[in-house]
Design a protein around this motif. Structure first.
Motif, PDB file in Angstrom:
ATOM      1  N   ILE A 317       0.792  -1.094   0.141  1.00 56.17           N
ATOM      2  CA  ILE A 317      -0.005  -0.070  -0.085  1.00 56.17           C
ATOM      3  C   ILE A 317       0.765   1.394  -0.101  1.00 56.17           C
ATOM      4  N   PRO A 318       1.746   1.456  -1.171  1.00 56.47           N
ATOM      5  CA  PRO A 318       2.722   2.292  -1.196  1.00 56.47           C
ATOM      6  C   PRO A 318       2.427   3.897  -0.791  1.00 56.47           C
ATOM      7  N   GLN A 319       1.041   4.143  -1.191  1.00 52.64           N
ATOM      8  CA  GLN A 319       0.635   5.687  -0.722  1.00 52.64           C
ATOM      9  C   GLN A 319       0.785   5.724   0.780  1.00 52.64           C
ATOM     10  N   SER A 320       0.831   4.654   1.721  1.00 53.39           N
ATOM     11  CA  SER A 320       0.624   4.900   2.973  1.00 53.39           C
ATOM     12  C   SER A 320       1.948   4.398   3.758  1.00 53.39           C
ATOM     13  N   LYS A 321       2.276   5.118   4.877  1.00 57.85           N
ATOM     14  CA  LYS A 321       3.516   4.965   5.593  1.00 57.85           C
ATOM     15  C   LYS A 321       3.104   4.584   7.241  1.00 57.85           C
ATOM     16  N   LEU A 322       3.814   4.145   7.746  1.00 60.24           N
ATOM     17  CA  LEU A 322       3.460   3.816   9.258  1.00 60.24           C
ATOM     18  C   LEU A 322       2.733   4.870   9.729  1.00 60.24           C
ATOM     19  N   ASP A 323       1.869   4.577  10.644  1.00 59.34           N
ATOM     20  CA  ASP A 323       0.781   5.491  11.349  1.00 59.34           C
ATOM     21  C   ASP A 323       1.173   5.146  12.914  1.00 59.34           C
TER      22      ASP A 323
END
Length: 477
Positions: A317-323
């Motif tokens: 899910i490359p548009q997302s980073k760790l949250d």
């Protein structure tokens, strides 16, 4: 509350349940069905509250996912028990040896007494209800100890069950620090634990003090084998779907993927395409949070360790980073993992999927067999010979062919581990029988030849013994 006080309070609950059981040691089938129906109605009437409570415990847990994976499966297990408990309760006729006829043999299922259930946080409703259903169907009283990570659900279930059941029949216990230790030391008639292998060993050791029998539902690294005859897109659609359930926080989640070496690039490409259609962002309400900060940090450290040791990590899910704030962790492939990496040393319990390549199917099977026996094994192949080879040459708690995880939802299949992934089975008939004493009963007839088999032995007795032995065993020469 002190440890001694916790232990004292828990023992009082157990003793009251045991005393109540002794007043009614063999509940009628109507009573058992009535109890199961009350649990069913409790879930149906309060399903929205249940979803909200579980979401509050996770931080973010899709209501649809809770409805599918916990409410639906719980109701199905109840319906199955209601439908079959009358048949399960019937005495089973057993064969009587020719030499002891006209005696008759049977096995009668009888309740054990008080069953303890230790529930994990990852599927807190289903893993409360499924073993409870087996215990109630078998005629037992039930004490449930919830996880410290399920505080909201625990409070709700305490309130709901208290309205419909006395503590002498079903008692819901909250975790208060050392509750789990004291709970596992109680003199139950049976104890069910679902959780990690490490904690399972401690629970079993505590239960051994009173020789309490246990069902241990643990975990391990459940492998997925993709054979070269199976469609890659179909396989990955199912594998990734199962892996995303609960963000991989499932004891039977696919833990690592074994694929033919020549297919690695295609598998990665197909996985990226599939996930691109499903999630553009992990902020989606159907993408579940990691349960707590410690688990989130553990997953971050696992990825860091893999990268430092040379693995290629691909964010699906490359548009997302760790949250870290919402504890959301995107699904990632770990390519070229080695045994030295943390990701291959322990159960992942999160959205990481290592890809291990093999040259021959036998090499894949040897890889699996060199490790502890997993709770589940998954194979994607339409080749009957391959299917049989995998079944013959591996051992696991359960198997699903051409899908993942769904075997757990089959009410007429027993669920349980083997070796480090657990012991004992429940669900359906196996759950009923496991939580019953399957009591053997022999009914001797008025006339019996055994009168000749008491010392001192006369001529008839000696001849009879000689005849029984020589005739019986000569038949198998």
């Amino acid at each position: 509350m002190s440890d001694l006080l916790i232990a004292s309070v828990l023992e009082q609950y157990r003793q009251r349940q045991y005393d109540a059981f002794m007043q009614q040691p063999m509940p009628m089938v109507e009573d058992r069905i009535a109890a199961l129906k009350k649990v069913k109605q409790l879930i149906i009437q309060h399903q929205a509250q249940i979803c909200e409570a579980i979401a509050a415990d996770f931080g973010c847990r899709s209501a649809s996912e809770t409805a599918l994976l916990e409410i639906f499966t719980s109701l199905e297990s109840i319906n199955d028990a209601i439908k079959h408990v009358k048949a399960w309760m019937k005495p089973q006729r057993r064969h009587t040896s020719l030499w002891f006829k006209p005696a008759k043999n049977s096995v009668i299922p009888q309740p054990l007494g008080v069953v303890g259930i230790i529930v994990p946080w990852n599927y807190p409703l289903f893993l409360t209800i499924a073993p409870m259903v087996a215990a109630l169907a078998a005629g037992n009283r039930v004490m449930v100890k919830m996880s410290e990570n399920s505080q909201h659900l625990c409070q709700l279930l305490q309130q709901l069950f208290a309205a419909d059941f006395s503590n002498e029949q079903i008692c819901i216990i909250a975790e208060e620090g050392q509750t789990g230790i004291a709970f596992s030391q109680l003199k139950f008639d049976h104890l069910i634990f679902t959780g990690s292998t490490t904690t399972g060993k401690a629970v079993m050791a505590a239960a051994a003090t009173h020789l309490v029998p246990v069902i241990l539902e643990l975990g391990g690294k459940s492998p997925v084998i993709l054979a070269d005859d199976y469609d890659i897109k179909t396989a990955l659609s199912r594998i990734l779907g199962g892996k995303v359930y609960n963000s991989g926080q499932t004891c039977v989640a696919p833990d690592y993927l074994l694929i033919p070496q020549a297919l690695e690039d295609e598998v990665i490409r197909q996985a990226q395409a599939i996930m691109a259609k499903r999630f553009s962002d992990i902020q989606h309400p159907d993408y579940t949070s990691i349960i707590d900060d410690a688990s989130f940090s553990r997953l971050c450290d696992t990825v860091k360790d893999a990268i430092e040791q040379g693995a290629k990590v691909i964010n699906l899910i490359p548009q997302s980073k760790l949250d870290p704030q919402q504890r959301k962790f995107p699904l990632q492939l770990v390519c070229q993992p080695t045994d030295a990496m943390i990701v291959m040393q322990r159960e992942i319990f999160g959205p990481l999927l290592p890809i291990v390549t093999y040259k021959t199917l036998q090499q894949a099977l040897d890889y699996i067999n060199a490790r502890e026996r997993p709770l589940a094994l998954y194979l994607f192949s339409n080749n009957k010979a391959v299917q049989q080879q995998v079944l013959d040459q591996t051992r696991s708690g359960g198997v699903a062919i051409n899908d993942v995880m769904l075997h757990v939802a089959q009410d007429d299949l027993p669920f349980g581990g083997v070796g480090h992934s657990g012991m004992g089975h429940y669900h359906g008939r196996e759950g009923f029988e496991r939580l019953s004493k399957m009591r053997p009963v022999m009914h001797q007839a008025a006339l019996s030849s055994t009168k000749y088999l008491y010392a001192p032995y006369g001529k008839i007795g000696k001849r009879l013994i000689n005849f029984i032995i020589n005739r019986k065993f000569s038949r198998y020469e």
